[in-house]
Write a protein that holds these residues in place. Sequence first.
Motif, PDB file in Angstrom:
ATOM      1  N   ASN A  98      13.693  18.054 -15.208  1.00  0.00           N
ATOM      2  CA  ASN A  98      14.403  17.904 -13.247  1.00  0.00           C
ATOM      3  C   ASN A  98      13.395  18.426 -12.639  1.00  0.00           C
ATOM      4  O   ASN A  98      13.686  17.887 -11.876  1.00  0.00           O
ATOM      5  N   LEU A  99      11.912  18.434 -13.078  1.00  0.00           N
ATOM      6  CA  LEU A  99      10.697  18.598 -12.495  1.00  0.00           C
ATOM      7  C   LEU A  99      10.420  16.651 -12.376  1.00  0.00           C
ATOM      8  O   LEU A  99       9.142  16.217 -11.472  1.00  0.00           O
ATOM      9  N   GLN A 100      10.683  16.512 -13.699  1.00  0.00           N
ATOM     10  CA  GLN A 100       9.840  14.977 -13.420  1.00  0.00           C
ATOM     11  C   GLN A 100       9.946  13.705 -12.301  1.00  0.00           C
ATOM     12  O   GLN A 100      11.260  14.025 -12.000  1.00  0.00           O
ATOM     13  N   LEU A 101       8.931  13.068 -12.149  1.00  0.00           N
ATOM     14  CA  LEU A 101       9.230  11.867 -10.635  1.00  0.00           C
ATOM     15  C   LEU A 101       8.419  11.216 -11.008  1.00  0.00           C
ATOM     16  O   LEU A 101       7.116  11.542 -10.717  1.00  0.00           O
ATOM     17  N   MET A 102       8.882   9.419 -11.321  1.00  0.00           N
ATOM     18  CA  MET A 102       7.796   8.281 -10.870  1.00  0.00           C
ATOM     19  C   MET A 102       7.964   7.766 -10.074  1.00  0.00           C
ATOM     20  O   MET A 102       9.318   7.480  -9.516  1.00  0.00           O
ATOM     21  N   LEU A 103       7.050   7.399  -9.081  1.00  0.00           N
ATOM     22  CA  LEU A 103       7.042   6.646  -7.502  1.00  0.00           C
ATOM     23  C   LEU A 103       6.451   5.578  -8.184  1.00  0.00           C
ATOM     24  O   LEU A 103       5.279   5.251  -8.817  1.00  0.00           O
ATOM     25  N   LYS A 104       6.820   4.434  -7.570  1.00  0.00           N
ATOM     26  CA  LYS A 104       6.104   3.007  -7.773  1.00  0.00           C
ATOM     27  C   LYS A 104       5.097   3.351  -6.233  1.00  0.00           C
ATOM     28  O   LYS A 104       6.110   3.455  -5.136  1.00  0.00           O
ATOM     29  N   CYS A 105       4.345   2.890  -6.370  1.00  0.00           N
ATOM     30  CA  CYS A 105       3.353   2.657  -4.867  1.00  0.00           C
ATOM     31  C   CYS A 105       2.592   1.060  -4.344  1.00  0.00           C
ATOM     32  O   CYS A 105       2.352   1.127  -5.835  1.00  0.00           O
ATOM     33  N   TYR A 106       2.192   0.913  -3.440  1.00  0.00           N
ATOM     34  CA  TYR A 106       1.730   0.170  -3.299  1.00  0.00           C
ATOM     35  C   TYR A 106       0.587   0.095  -2.489  1.00  0.00           C
ATOM     36  O   TYR A 106       1.229   1.062  -1.123  1.00  0.00           O
ATOM     37  N   PHE A 107      -0.400   0.728  -2.269  1.00  0.00           N
ATOM     38  CA  PHE A 107      -1.502   1.377  -1.673  1.00  0.00           C
ATOM     39  C   PHE A 107      -2.727  -0.231  -1.589  1.00  0.00           C
ATOM     40  O   PHE A 107      -3.401  -0.839  -2.149  1.00  0.00           O
ATOM     41  N   GLU A 108      -3.285  -0.174  -0.235  1.00  0.00           N
ATOM     42  CA  GLU A 108      -4.229  -1.538   0.384  1.00  0.00           C
ATOM     43  C   GLU A 108      -5.299   0.409   0.191  1.00  0.00           C
ATOM     44  O   GLU A 108      -5.472   0.657   1.405  1.00  0.00           O
ATOM     45  N   VAL A 109      -6.467  -0.032   0.301  1.00  0.00           N
ATOM     46  CA  VAL A 109      -7.550   0.743  -0.195  1.00  0.00           C
ATOM     47  C   VAL A 109      -9.007  -0.152   0.468  1.00  0.00           C
ATOM     48  O   VAL A 109      -9.505  -0.737  -0.234  1.00  0.00           O
ATOM     49  N   TRP A 110      -9.721   0.917   1.392  1.00  0.00           N
ATOM     50  CA  TRP A 110     -10.544  -0.177   2.197  1.00  0.00           C
ATOM     51  C   TRP A 110     -12.431   0.314   1.964  1.00  0.00           C
ATOM     52  O   TRP A 110     -12.099   1.177   2.554  1.00  0.00           O
ATOM     53  N   ILE A 111     -12.655  -0.369   0.444  1.00  0.00           N
ATOM     54  CA  ILE A 111     -14.303   0.865   1.076  1.00  0.00           C
ATOM     55  C   ILE A 111     -15.197   0.034   1.290  1.00  0.00           C
ATOM     56  O   ILE A 111     -15.279  -1.047   0.979  1.00  0.00           O
ATOM     57  N   THR A 112     -15.723   1.002   2.321  1.00  0.00           N
ATOM     58  CA  THR A 112     -17.165  -0.290   2.431  1.00  0.00           C
ATOM     59  C   THR A 112     -18.149   0.799   2.432  1.00  0.00           C
ATOM     60  O   THR A 112     -18.679   1.846   3.119  1.00  0.00           O
ATOM     61  N   PRO A 113     -18.729   0.859   0.975  1.00  0.00           N
ATOM     62  CA  PRO A 113     -19.528   2.012   0.921  1.00  0.00           C
ATOM     63  C   PRO A 113     -21.080   2.048   0.937  1.00  0.00           C
ATOM     64  O   PRO A 113     -21.542   3.009   1.023  1.00  0.00           O
ATOM     65  N   TRP A 114     -21.573   0.863   1.941  1.00  0.00           N
ATOM     66  CA  TRP A 114     -22.722   0.975   2.435  1.00  0.00           C
ATOM     67  C   TRP A 114     -22.463   1.667   4.123  1.00  0.00           C
ATOM     68  O   TRP A 114     -23.501   2.640   4.580  1.00  0.00           O
ATOM     69  N   THR A 115     -21.147   2.409   4.468  1.00  0.00           N
ATOM     70  CA  THR A 115     -21.233   3.624   5.566  1.00  0.00           C
ATOM     71  C   THR A 115     -19.922   4.274   4.788  1.00  0.00           C
ATOM     72  O   THR A 115     -19.939   5.354   5.993  1.00  0.00           O
ATOM     73  N   HIS A 116     -20.014   4.517   3.800  1.00  0.00           N
ATOM     74  CA  HIS A 116     -19.266   5.897   2.452  1.00  0.00           C
ATOM     75  C   HIS A 116     -18.307   5.448   3.555  1.00  0.00           C
ATOM     76  O   HIS A 116     -17.189   6.672   3.222  1.00  0.00           O
ATOM     77  N   GLN A 117     -17.507   5.190   3.905  1.00  0.00           N
ATOM     78  CA  GLN A 117     -15.542   4.968   4.136  1.00  0.00           C
ATOM     79  C   GLN A 117     -15.293   4.731   3.326  1.00  0.00           C
ATOM     80  O   GLN A 117     -14.696   3.025   3.148  1.00  0.00           O
ATOM     81  N   VAL A 118     -13.598   5.441   3.198  1.00  0.00           N
ATOM     82  CA  VAL A 118     -12.716   4.858   3.212  1.00  0.00           C
ATOM     83  C   VAL A 118     -11.657   4.718   3.905  1.00  0.00           C
ATOM     84  O   VAL A 118     -11.511   5.927   4.779  1.00  0.00           O
ATOM     85  N   HIS A 119     -10.648   3.114   4.306  1.00  0.00           N
ATOM     86  CA  HIS A 119      -9.593   3.519   4.747  1.00  0.00           C
ATOM     87  C   HIS A 119      -8.565   2.570   4.236  1.00  0.00           C
ATOM     88  O   HIS A 119      -8.822   2.274   3.288  1.00  0.00           O
ATOM     89  N   ILE A 120      -7.524   3.894   4.403  1.00  0.00           N
ATOM     90  CA  ILE A 120      -6.395   3.505   3.154  1.00  0.00           C
ATOM     91  C   ILE A 120      -5.189   3.524   4.767  1.00  0.00           C
ATOM     92  O   ILE A 120      -4.008   4.071   4.967  1.00  0.00           O
ATOM     93  N   PRO A 121      -5.211   1.727   4.895  1.00  0.00           N
ATOM     94  CA  PRO A 121      -4.233   1.513   5.748  1.00  0.00           C
ATOM     95  C   PRO A 121      -2.835   1.526   5.258  1.00  0.00           C
ATOM     96  O   PRO A 121      -2.246   1.619   6.566  1.00  0.00           O
ATOM     97  N   VAL A 122      -2.560   1.016   3.860  1.00  0.00           N
ATOM     98  CA  VAL A 122      -1.246   0.665   3.589  1.00  0.00           C
ATOM     99  C   VAL A 122      -0.567   1.970   3.026  1.00  0.00           C
ATOM    100  O   VAL A 122      -1.607   2.035   1.641  1.00  0.00           O
ATOM    101  N   ALA A 123      -0.102   2.774   2.455  1.00  0.00           N
ATOM    102  CA  ALA A 123       0.533   3.694   1.302  1.00  0.00           C
ATOM    103  C   ALA A 123       1.701   4.367   1.088  1.00  0.00           C
ATOM    104  O   ALA A 123       2.760   4.531   1.854  1.00  0.00           O
ATOM    105  N   HIS A 124       2.598   3.031   0.491  1.00  0.00           N
ATOM    106  CA  HIS A 124       3.652   2.481   0.545  1.00  0.00           C
ATOM    107  C   HIS A 124       4.565   3.523  -1.093  1.00  0.00           C
ATOM    108  O   HIS A 124       4.276   2.730  -1.558  1.00  0.00           O
ATOM    109  N   CYS A 125       4.933   4.678  -0.868  1.00  0.00           N
ATOM    110  CA  CYS A 125       5.464   4.681  -2.220  1.00  0.00           C
ATOM    111  C   CYS A 125       7.389   5.588  -2.140  1.00  0.00           C
ATOM    112  O   CYS A 125       7.457   5.611  -1.202  1.00  0.00           O
ATOM    113  N   HIS A 126       7.797   4.784  -2.854  1.00  0.00           N
ATOM    114  CA  HIS A 126       9.384   4.934  -3.006  1.00  0.00           C
ATOM    115  C   HIS A 126       9.806   5.254  -4.730  1.00  0.00           C
ATOM    116  O   HIS A 126       9.370   4.748  -5.590  1.00  0.00           O
TER     117      HIS A 126
END
Length: 126
Positions: A98-126
């Motif tokens: 009764n607690l199991q749940l699976m979601l399908k997600c689309y992530f856009e993950v933008w990594i700029t290694p030289w600035t140590h930055q991670v930006h995630i403009p899109v994270a859709h799960c359903h």
Amino acid sequence: CVVSVTNVPPPHPTIRPGFPVPVNTNNPGVRKAARFGVYRYNNSSNDLFLFKESQIKKAMVQIVRGLKYMLHVEIKRTVCEKRDHPSLDSCHFQRKKNLQLMLKCYFEVWITPWTHQVHIPVAHCH
């Protein structure tokens, strides 16, 4: 939880800037990007439990001032409660039906290694 961005390997030496190209779902950079997407989802969900990636279905990467990963990921509810803030690596998936749940997600993950930055403009799960 902090994930180092500096040691994200280039996805493939022959990739040219500009076009999104398929990349192996087992690629360490892809796996790290998927985990960033999961953190983003967990931070914005109202669920009592943390979710964790169960399967990376499809991955693309585009070189645009860093690496932009476009990921189709299945995530599942774990037994870890959000307020405990454990490491996701030690969180097992829910076994109670009764607690199991699976979601399908689309992530856009933008990594700029030289600035140590991670930006995630899109994270859709359903």
